[in-house]
Design a protein around this motif. Structure first.
Motif, PDB file in Angstrom:
ATOM      1  N   LEU A  24       0.861  -1.475  -0.022  1.00 54.17           N
ATOM      2  CA  LEU A  24      -0.042  -0.137  -0.028  1.00 54.17           C
ATOM      3  C   LEU A  24       1.051   1.259  -0.131  1.00 54.17           C
ATOM      4  CD1 LEU A  24      -2.932   0.355   0.137  1.00 54.17           C
ATOM      5  CD2 LEU A  24      -2.969   0.374   2.717  1.00 54.17           C
ATOM      6  N   ARG A  25       1.966   1.252   0.463  1.00 53.54           N
ATOM      7  CA  ARG A  25       3.077   2.249   0.671  1.00 53.54           C
ATOM      8  C   ARG A  25       4.207   2.246   0.089  1.00 53.54           C
ATOM      9  NH1 ARG A  25       1.491   2.691   7.083  1.00 53.54           N
ATOM     10  NH2 ARG A  25      -0.860   2.839   6.592  1.00 53.54           N
ATOM     11  N   MET A  26       3.984   1.308  -0.995  1.00 50.04           N
ATOM     12  CA  MET A  26       5.068   1.077  -1.895  1.00 50.04           C
ATOM     13  C   MET A  26       6.286   0.854  -1.576  1.00 50.04           C
ATOM     14  SD  MET A  26       3.379   1.633  -4.672  1.00 50.04           S
ATOM     15  CE  MET A  26       1.508   1.821  -4.020  1.00 50.04           C
ATOM     16  N   THR A  27       6.219  -0.034  -0.189  1.00 52.41           N
ATOM     17  CA  THR A  27       7.556  -0.404   0.293  1.00 52.41           C
ATOM     18  C   THR A  27       7.920  -1.891   0.091  1.00 52.41           C
ATOM     19  OG1 THR A  27       6.189  -0.866   2.313  1.00 52.41           O
ATOM     20  CG2 THR A  27       6.967   1.340   2.365  1.00 52.41           C
ATOM     21  N   GLY A  28       7.151  -2.368  -0.857  1.00 53.91           N
ATOM     22  CA  GLY A  28       7.603  -3.679  -1.143  1.00 53.91           C
ATOM     23  C   GLY A  28       6.737  -4.658  -0.756  1.00 53.91           C
ATOM     24  N   GLY A  29       6.743  -5.963  -1.443  1.00 53.07           N
ATOM     25  CA  GLY A  29       5.951  -7.068  -0.844  1.00 53.07           C
ATOM     26  C   GLY A  29       6.577  -8.460  -1.920  1.00 53.07           C
TER      27      GLY A  29
END
Lengths: 104, 389
Positions: free
Chosen positions: A44-49
């Motif tokens: 959601l916060r573009m911090t990766g997955g």
């Protein structure tokens, strides 16, 4: 009058080159797509997955044209799909600029 | 004099006599409660199935994109796994956070052991599994795997099973002898890029979905060592891959007569597989890339939702005929479906419309709606008693 034109020109110049082809309403939709649909893999916060982090810091120094190409055609051999069926080239470029500059 | 004394006695004893009744009014069971993830707000909505209503909210859980949760055996506590690596224990009766630890950089899910004593968290970053004491959330064991991990599930006997995205392995962690030092069984060559996995309700078969190649892998956990078998190795090989805008999720159940119904990857189809010999029985064409393919608890129907751009729809498929019998359009961003344990109704989260829709699971009619902030996962407490959930 000349002043107003100059002011408008300045505003136009300050926007990314492709901004003229993405309406403000569509820009709102694109922002939402980035957050929700890119977010299903990148967070959601573009911090990766499953996908890597795509925050401005993580993308620093990347060429917006390259990023547009990746958005449109995906990355073979990875889970990154091509979004060409759903996005125009201008919209992909808008997203590339957005990712490079904005904290979603 | 006697009269006032008697009165005073009455007054004194009366509250004592009524106290148990008053207490019973304040008490409540949790068997018809549930939690709904509000992914953007970082909160959980506490819902009452019988009332078809929200009864409270628990806030402050961090980044809940792709969040999931499991329940304690007493159905009072939930363990919530957040994207930001947060592991949060919440009390659904008092609607408070009991404890919260940030245990990793990026987590994807978790599981609770069959005795309710250990909670395992599956991490992308750092890749591996961390196991915590369910009571205190103290770290019990840290098992790095050198890969993003997916599809973690609890296996009977204080065990956990998980698959690795980057390295194509399945790891079984056995915590029975010493919780802090699990005995590890590692199976390699499971296939390229497992994206999710499911454990059947009997705890025997672990099915791993592959993204990097065609096919799936089934691991028989009753064998010692566990035995892996590839199946459907070339489904869709003759068709071009369609883009996958959201990864499918696998769920842990087997249909009547030993049949699996599994979402295809890169194909808009549901795959029907004979559980006994892992051969393909049939395929059903669908309206898009399936994400969840969930069986109604009586296992007569499969309900399927979709990746964008078809994520406003749900299709219902008859298990006997493999035909789509209904297509409903709850609204934009149908992210999850959860059936009441006996299958009377189904709750659907409609993210972009900030509501949860409750439908009759037979007539498919809308029965009620609950406002919720960008809802995603819906989890009813009966999951506490189901292996693999």
């Amino acid at each position: 009058m000349a002043r107003l034109v100059a002011a408008l020109l300045l505003v136009a110049l300050a926007l990314p080159a492709s901004a003229g082809t993405v309406t403000p309403d569509r820009a709102d939709e694109l922002r939402y797509i980035v957050r929700q649909d890119c977010g299903s893999c990148h967070g959601l916060r573009m911090t990766g997955g499953l996908g890597r982090a795509i925050t401005p810091a993580a993308l620093a120094g990347r060429d917006p044209d390259d990023l547009s190409t990746i958005i449109l055609d995906g990355m073979p051999g990875t889970a990154m799909p091509g979004w060409r069926p759903l996005l125009s080239e201008d919209e992909a470029r808008w997203i590339a600029d957005y990712l490079l500059t904005q904290e979603p | 004099m006697l009269k006032p004394l008697a009165l005073a006695l009455l007054t004194l004893t009366a509250p004592m006599l009524t106290a148990p009744a008053a207490l019973a009014d304040d008490l409540r069971g949790t068997g018809d409660l549930g939690l709904i993830v509000e992914r953007e707000a970082g909160s959980l909505l506490v819902v009452d199935r019988s009332e078809r209503a929200a009864i409270g909210r628990i806030e402050g859980l961090g980044d809940l994109s792709h969040a999931s949760l499991v329940y304690s055996p007493d159905e009072r506590f939930a363990y919530v796994f957040g994207r930001d690596g947060g592991l949060t224990k919440v009390d659904i009766l008092t609607r408070t956070i009991v404890k919260r630890v940030v245990q990793g950089g990026n987590s994807i899910g978790g599981a609770i052991s069959d005795d309710g004593k250990l909670v395992a968290v599956s991490n992308y970053e750092p890749g591996g599994v961390k196991v915590f004491d369910a009571e205190t959330l103290d770290l019990v064991a840290d098992v790095p795997m050198g890969s993003k991990t997916v599809g973690i599930a609890d296996v009977p006997g204080s065990r956990f099973v998980v698959a690795t995205w980057d390295t194509g392995e399945v790891w079984v962690l056995d915590h029975a002898a010493d919780p802090a030092k699990p005995v590890i069984t590692k199976l390699t060559g499971i296939g390229a890029n497992p994206y999710d996995a499911l454990l059947t309700g009997d705890g025997r078969t672990y099915i791993v979905g592959l993204f990097g190649e065609k096919g799936l892998t089934a691991v028989d956990l009753w064998q010692d060592p566990p035995k892996a078998t590839r199946f459907l190795p070339d489904y869709g090989k003759d068709q071009p891959d369609l883009p996958v805008y959201k990864m499918p999720h696998l769920q842990g159940w087997t249909l009547a007569d030993g049949v699996f119904a599994l979402p295809a990857v890169g194909l808009h189809q549901l795959l029907w597989v004979d559980a006994a010999n892992l051969s393909e029985i049939a395929r059903t064409d669908l309206a898009g890339q399936p994400v969840f393919a969930v069986a109604r608890p009586d296992k007569r129907e499969i309900w399927v939702n979709f990746a964008p751009p078809g994520n406003d729809k749900v299709q219902i498929i008859d298990v006997m005929t493999h035909q789509v019998t209904d297509t409903i359009t709850p609204g934009k961003g149908v992210l999850h479906m959860e059936f009441a344990p006996r299958g009377r109704e189904v709750w659907l989260s409609v993210r972009d419309e900030n509501r949860v829709e409750i439908r009759d699971a037979r007539s498919h009619e809308v029965l009620a709606e609950i406002p919720a902030r960008a809802p995603s996962g819906i989890f009813f407490t009966d999951r506490a008693h189901q292996t693999g959930l």
